[in-house]
Design a protein around this motif. Structure first.
Motif, PDB file in Angstrom:
ATOM      1  N   ASP A  49       0.516  -1.188  -0.012  1.00 17.90           N
ATOM      2  CA  ASP A  49      -0.158  -0.333  -0.325  1.00 17.90           C
ATOM      3  C   ASP A  49       0.681   0.969   0.019  1.00 17.90           C
ATOM      4  OD1 ASP A  49      -2.205   1.785  -0.151  1.00 17.90           O
ATOM      5  OD2 ASP A  49      -2.212   1.606   2.200  1.00 17.90           O
ATOM      6  N   ASP A  90       3.188   4.599  -1.969  1.00 20.56           N
ATOM      7  CA  ASP A  90       2.181   5.660  -2.306  1.00 20.56           C
ATOM      8  C   ASP A  90       3.268   5.208  -4.102  1.00 20.56           C
ATOM      9  OD1 ASP A  90       1.260   7.217  -0.754  1.00 20.56           O
ATOM     10  OD2 ASP A  90       3.063   7.613   0.106  1.00 20.56           O
ATOM     11  N   TYR A 102       6.141   2.985  -5.810  1.00 13.47           N
ATOM     12  CA  TYR A 102       6.367   1.739  -6.550  1.00 13.47           C
ATOM     13  C   TYR A 102       7.815   2.032  -7.228  1.00 13.47           C
ATOM     14  CZ  TYR A 102       2.444   0.243  -4.231  1.00 13.47           C
ATOM     15  OH  TYR A 102       1.289  -0.738  -3.207  1.00 13.47           O
ATOM     16  N   ALA A 132      -0.225  -0.256  -9.858  1.00 11.83           N
ATOM     17  CA  ALA A 132       0.063   0.495  -8.707  1.00 11.83           C
ATOM     18  C   ALA A 132      -1.168   2.124 -10.400  1.00 11.83           C
ATOM     19  CB  ALA A 132       1.358   1.903  -9.374  1.00 11.83           C
ATOM     20  N   ARG A 135      -1.445   5.054  -7.693  1.00  8.43           N
ATOM     21  CA  ARG A 135      -0.190   5.602  -7.275  1.00  8.43           C
ATOM     22  C   ARG A 135       1.132   5.081  -8.532  1.00  8.43           C
ATOM     23  NH1 ARG A 135      -1.039   3.456  -2.857  1.00  8.43           N
ATOM     24  NH2 ARG A 135      -3.727   3.359  -2.358  1.00  8.43           N
ATOM     25  N   LYS A 136       2.309   5.417  -8.481  1.00  4.56           N
ATOM     26  CA  LYS A 136       3.108   6.487  -8.979  1.00  4.56           C
ATOM     27  C   LYS A 136       4.101   4.830  -8.989  1.00  4.56           C
ATOM     28  CE  LYS A 136       1.568  10.527  -9.972  1.00  4.56           C
ATOM     29  NZ  LYS A 136       1.014  10.771 -11.312  1.00  4.56           N
TER      30      LYS A 136
END
Length: 349
Positions: free
Chosen positions: A98, A100, A102, A118, A123-124
């Motif tokens: 989980d 923010d 990866y 992601a 997410r980035k």
């Protein structure tokens, strides 16, 4: 401002992160991820890492980096294991992290798998080039067409791509029309540097024993310089077992070669400290970690690859193109103490 949570995706990272698993093989990409993860953790960032299941406790933490198990390297049935357990368990591990951001590296299907996960959750993804071969579709060290397709898919959609050198940056733009930024590699500083006279290894070779690393060339140099002391460090790799056995037998037949086999990252540093030269015969690399480790110990490098011309520009060794040039460079740096001292000082600088 609270820093983001970064999750490193590197199934083979554990051997360079956890000392008790250092007997397992790991390469430069794994080392770079571990160094960056630990550096961020020291600065107060929340850092996790998805790794293979080697029998370690799930959620175990080393140097502030919490690890999340994905799957065992040998788990699953051939052909089917691509989907389960490898993709399914990687997906579960990504969800459990989980994070923010990866962060992953090395060409392969895992890049697309990470991007798909992601981006579905807003997410980035940061992708770091690990080898020059990652930048050319004709040279990808990826076995299956399926995985090559997934790599291209992920590379095109990663939020940020980091290259190690200008050469890689240009190749990515030329071959994949992909913009990237240059992020220099990390290194742990050497504790001390010995003088030339305090070193008892004339030439050191370090790398996985694989065909593109060309370990035979080091043995040929040892035959040409019977009075010099050569040491070889390299482990057995899947698919290259016969080459490893042949190189080991040939090395042991030479009276001036010491063949160590695989040596953990934490222990190989003592060999850099003892070496007068690092000889790199590989024809495919990124920015070799071996160069950085050698330079930090004041050890000049004789290598076939010269990333961004650093060897020639800074005089921290010799860039060569064939075995004759390699042997000539070994001869000069072995015999000329003043030349070696200059190259050693530039390497440290």
């Amino acid at each position: 401002m609270t820093p983001p949570h970064v999750c490193f995706v590197g199934l083979l990272n554990l051997p360079v992160l956890a000392p008790e698993f250092s007997h397992r093989p790991a390469g430069g990409a794994e080392l770079q991820q571990a160094l960056l993860a630990k550096a961020l953790a020291r600065r107060g960032w929340r850092v996790s890492m998805i790794v293979a299941d080697f029998g370690q406790p799930d959620g175990a933490t080393w140097d502030g980096v919490r690890t999340i198990k994905a799957y065992r390297p040998d788990e699953g049935m051939p052909l089917l294991r691509f989907l389960h357990p490898r993709w399914t368990k990687l997906h579960r591990a990504l969800r459990r992290a989980d994070a923010d951001i990866y962060y992953t590296s090395c060409a392969g299907a895992h890049l697309a798998q990470t991007v798909l996960f992601a981006h579905h959750r807003g997410r980035k993804v940061v992708f770091k080039i690990a080898s020059n071969s990652d930048c050319d579709p004709r040279e990808l060290l990826v076995q299956y067409r399926r995985d090559r397709f997934l790599y291209r898919y992920g590379l095109a959609r990663a939020d940020l791509v980091l290259a190690q050198t200008v050469q890689q940056q240009e190749a990515l733009q030329r071959n994949f029309a992909r913009h990237s930024r240059i992020a220099p590699s990390l290194i742990e500083a050497a504790e001390r540097c010995r003088t030339r006279d305090q070193r008892d290894i004339d030439a050191l070779w370090v790398g996985h024993v694989r065909s593109f690393k060309r370990p035979d060339m080091l043995l040929e140099a040892a035959r040409r310089f019977p009075r010099l002391r050569f040491h070889m460090v390299g482990g057995r790799m899947p698919g290259s077992e016969q080459l490893f056995d042949r190189i080991r037998l040939q090395a042991r037949a030479l009276g001036n070669v010491t063949f160590h086999g695989a040596v953990p990252y934490r222990k190989v540093r003592s060999l850099y400290e003892r070496a007068r030269l690092l000889v790199s015969t590989s024809e495919i690399e990124g920015f070799p970690n071996t160069y950085l480790q050698a330079w930090s110990h004041g050890t000049p490098v004789v290598g076939f690859l010269d990333p961004d011309g650093l060897l020639e520009t800074h005089g921290s060794g010799r860039a060569v193109q064939d075995i004759e040039g390699m042997c000539a460079a070994i001869a000069v740096l072995s015999e000329d103490g003043a030349d070696w001292e200059r190259a050693s000082a530039r390497a440290r600088d």
